[in-house]
Design a protein around this motif. Structure first.
Motif, PDB file in Angstrom:
ATOM      1  N   UNK A  16       0.852  -1.187   0.000  1.00 32.41           N
ATOM      2  CA  UNK A  16       0.000   0.000   0.000  1.00 32.41           C
ATOM      3  C   UNK A  16       0.887   1.236   0.000  1.00 32.41           C
ATOM      4  N   UNK A  17       0.317   2.345  -0.405  1.00 31.74           N
ATOM      5  CA  UNK A  17       1.105   3.579  -0.431  1.00 31.74           C
ATOM      6  C   UNK A  17       1.258   4.120   0.983  1.00 31.74           C
ATOM      7  N   UNK A  18       2.372   4.770   1.210  1.00 33.69           N
ATOM      8  CA  UNK A  18       2.623   5.466   2.470  1.00 33.69           C
ATOM      9  C   UNK A  18       2.001   6.861   2.384  1.00 33.69           C
ATOM     10  N   UNK A  19       2.103   7.631   3.452  1.00 35.50           N
ATOM     11  CA  UNK A  19       1.632   9.021   3.396  1.00 35.50           C
ATOM     12  C   UNK A  19       2.418   9.797   2.338  1.00 35.50           C
ATOM     13  N   UNK A  20       3.714   9.544   2.239  1.00 34.49           N
ATOM     14  CA  UNK A  20       4.513  10.202   1.192  1.00 34.49           C
ATOM     15  C   UNK A  20       4.063   9.732  -0.184  1.00 34.49           C
ATOM     16  N   UNK A  21       3.756   8.464  -0.306  1.00 32.38           N
ATOM     17  CA  UNK A  21       3.227   7.935  -1.569  1.00 32.38           C
ATOM     18  C   UNK A  21       1.906   8.576  -1.934  1.00 32.38           C
ATOM     19  N   UNK A  22       1.091   8.828  -0.935  1.00 30.20           N
ATOM     20  CA  UNK A  22      -0.197   9.496  -1.160  1.00 30.20           C
ATOM     21  C   UNK A  22       0.039  10.936  -1.632  1.00 30.20           C
ATOM     22  N   UNK A  23       0.971  11.642  -0.988  1.00 30.85           N
ATOM     23  CA  UNK A  23       1.279  13.009  -1.402  1.00 30.85           C
ATOM     24  C   UNK A  23       1.802  13.043  -2.842  1.00 30.85           C
ATOM     25  N   UNK A  24       2.727  12.136  -3.149  1.00 23.16           N
ATOM     26  CA  UNK A  24       3.316  12.095  -4.492  1.00 23.16           C
ATOM     27  C   UNK A  24       2.251  11.768  -5.538  1.00 23.16           C
ATOM     28  N   UNK A  25       1.403  10.796  -5.270  1.00 30.48           N
ATOM     29  CA  UNK A  25       0.377  10.438  -6.258  1.00 30.48           C
ATOM     30  C   UNK A  25      -0.666  11.546  -6.392  1.00 30.48           C
TER      31      UNK A  25
END
Length: 184
Positions: free
Chosen positions: A123-132
């Motif tokens: 799953x995406x991390x919080x940073x992954x969520x921000x980047x996406x």
């Protein structure tokens, strides 16, 4: 006669070009080959676009397929297994998917959860969520705005999607047939 048919299929500025070669001897082959080359060029351009768009919102140098995995992992805000990722991307190169996942994990964009062969999800991390999210915003500003400015392009995209999905099934089936009858 085949040459005349090929020329009548092409736009006027392209008349007189030699459309015959080892993959394109008749009209159906010319049309299929032209589409395949358009697909290859589109795939490469799409991969460059994905890489550049992602590089604009984070410091990760990722390939188009790695970028696609990141967004697919976030899709529907639901964790994905490697099996899910392979199915959703129509890929069977699991070691390459695993390499891409390690790269996304190392960049802090994806988190691996669980253990064992069937209990692992991503799953995406919080940073992954921000980047996406940032990627999506840039995509809307650049790509979607450009597409929206072409009259009737939405209908063309819908038809292209149906055609590509049909072709995907055809290519899958004929690859199984070719594998079944492979020499040596």
């Amino acid at each position: 006669m085949a040459e005349k048919n090929i020329q009548t299929q092409k736009d006027a500025p392209l008349r007189g070009l030699d459309w015959h070669w080892h993959l394109a001897e008749g009209p159906a082959e010319v049309d299929t080959t032209e589409l395949e080359f358009a697909l290859m060029r589109t795939f490469e351009g799409f991969g460059r676009w994905q890489s550049e768009c992602l590089a604009s919102v984070c410091d990760l140098a990722a390939t188009g397929p790695e970028n696609a995995l990141l967004h697919i992992i976030r899709m529907n805000e639901r964790p994905k297994t490697i099996k899910d990722l392979a199915r959703l991307t129509n890929r069977d190169d699991v070691p390459n998917i695993q390499y891409s996942l390690r790269k996304l994990i190392g960049a802090g964009l994806v988190l691996r959860k669980g253990s064992g062969r069937s209990g692992v999800t991503y799953e995406v991390t919080e940073e992954g969520r921000r980047v996406t999210d940032d990627y999506g915003a840039l995509r809307r500003r650049l790509l979607i705005q450009a597409v929206a400015n072409v009259p009737g392009f939405g209908d063309r995209l819908a038809e292209a999607t149906r055609t590509l999905n049909l072709l995907s099934g055809i290519y899958e089936e004929i690859s199984r047939v070719a594998a079944t009858h492979r020499r040596g």
